[in-house]
Scaffold this motif. Structure first.
Motif, short mmCIF file in Angstrom:
data_model
loop_
_atom_site.label_atom_id
_atom_site.label_comp_id
_atom_site.label_asym_id
_atom_site.label_seq_id
_atom_site.Cartn_x
_atom_site.Cartn_y
_atom_site.Cartn_z
N LEU A 11 0.84 -1.19 0.00
CA LEU A 11 0.00 0.00 0.00
C LEU A 11 0.88 1.24 0.00
CD1 LEU A 11 -2.60 -1.12 2.67
CD2 LEU A 11 -2.96 -0.94 0.23
N ALA A 151 -6.72 -1.04 6.79
CA ALA A 151 -6.26 -1.67 5.55
C ALA A 151 -4.87 -2.29 5.74
CB ALA A 151 -6.23 -0.65 4.42
N ARG A 152 -4.09 -1.73 6.64
CA ARG A 152 -2.74 -2.22 6.90
C ARG A 152 -2.70 -3.28 7.99
NH1 ARG A 152 -2.72 2.41 4.52
NH2 ARG A 152 -0.94 3.22 3.39
N GLY A 154 -5.72 -5.63 9.60
CA GLY A 154 -7.14 -5.96 9.68
C GLY A 154 -7.62 -6.37 11.06
#
Length: 173
Positions: A11, A151-152, A154
């Protein structure tokens, strides 16, 4: 066709600017004005010193030290204004306040709590909520910060505490 698995996508780093209170901005401006005034007064005294007997080592060191202090403080304040931010990388949450930087591993973050009553966002590193940092960004960025964090990692739990629940908790203490 063969089944090709995608490797873990990296990401992009997500940056969130630190939100200074109006009082802090006024104090930074006052600090910069004091640095400029100190530099100007020191220059004026230094010019007067050069017109007289300038053989004193003590006076030379005094002027050098005053110039250094004025410039150092100005650079420090400007660095805080320009480079105060939170950076979410794939592995770390970096809080940067000018030249001061602290790193926190994202995998150690247990929960994030949005306190609607006080308008704060807390990131907790343990289940007892004793090891935490407060994220100071614009309130409109709280949801974006939470989404980028989850998102990094969960496994981060997200809590939203209403103003009433926050007041009840404060009364218990």
């Amino acid at each position: 066709m063969e089944n090709v698995t995608q490797p873990d996508r990296k990401l992009p780093d997500k940056k969130f600017r630190f939100r200074f209170s109006p009082l802090m901005i006024v104090l930074f401006c006052a600090g910069l004005l004091l640095c400029a005034a100190g530099f100007a007064i020191n220059t004026w005294q230094f010019i007067l010193f050069l017109q007289s007997d300038y053989s004193s080592i003590y006076d030379w060191l005094k002027y050098l030290l005053l110039y250094f202090a004025s410039l150092f403080l100005a650079v420090l304040i400007i660095a805080m204004l320009i480079k105060s931010q939170y950076v979410l990388t794939d592995k770390e949450l970096i809080s940067q306040f000018g030249i001061i930087r602290s790193r926190h591993e994202i995998k150690k973050i247990r929960s994030v709590c949005k306190l609607n009553g006080s308008g704060k966002l807390g990131v907790y590193f343990d289940d007892f909520k004793t090891n935490y940092i407060v994220i100071v960004v614009r309130e409109e960025w709280y949801d974006e910060f939470i989404l980028a964090l989850t998102a990094r990692n969960g496994s981060v739990s997200v809590e939203i505490v209403s103003a009433e629940d926050e007041q009840k908790k404060d009364k218990k203490k």
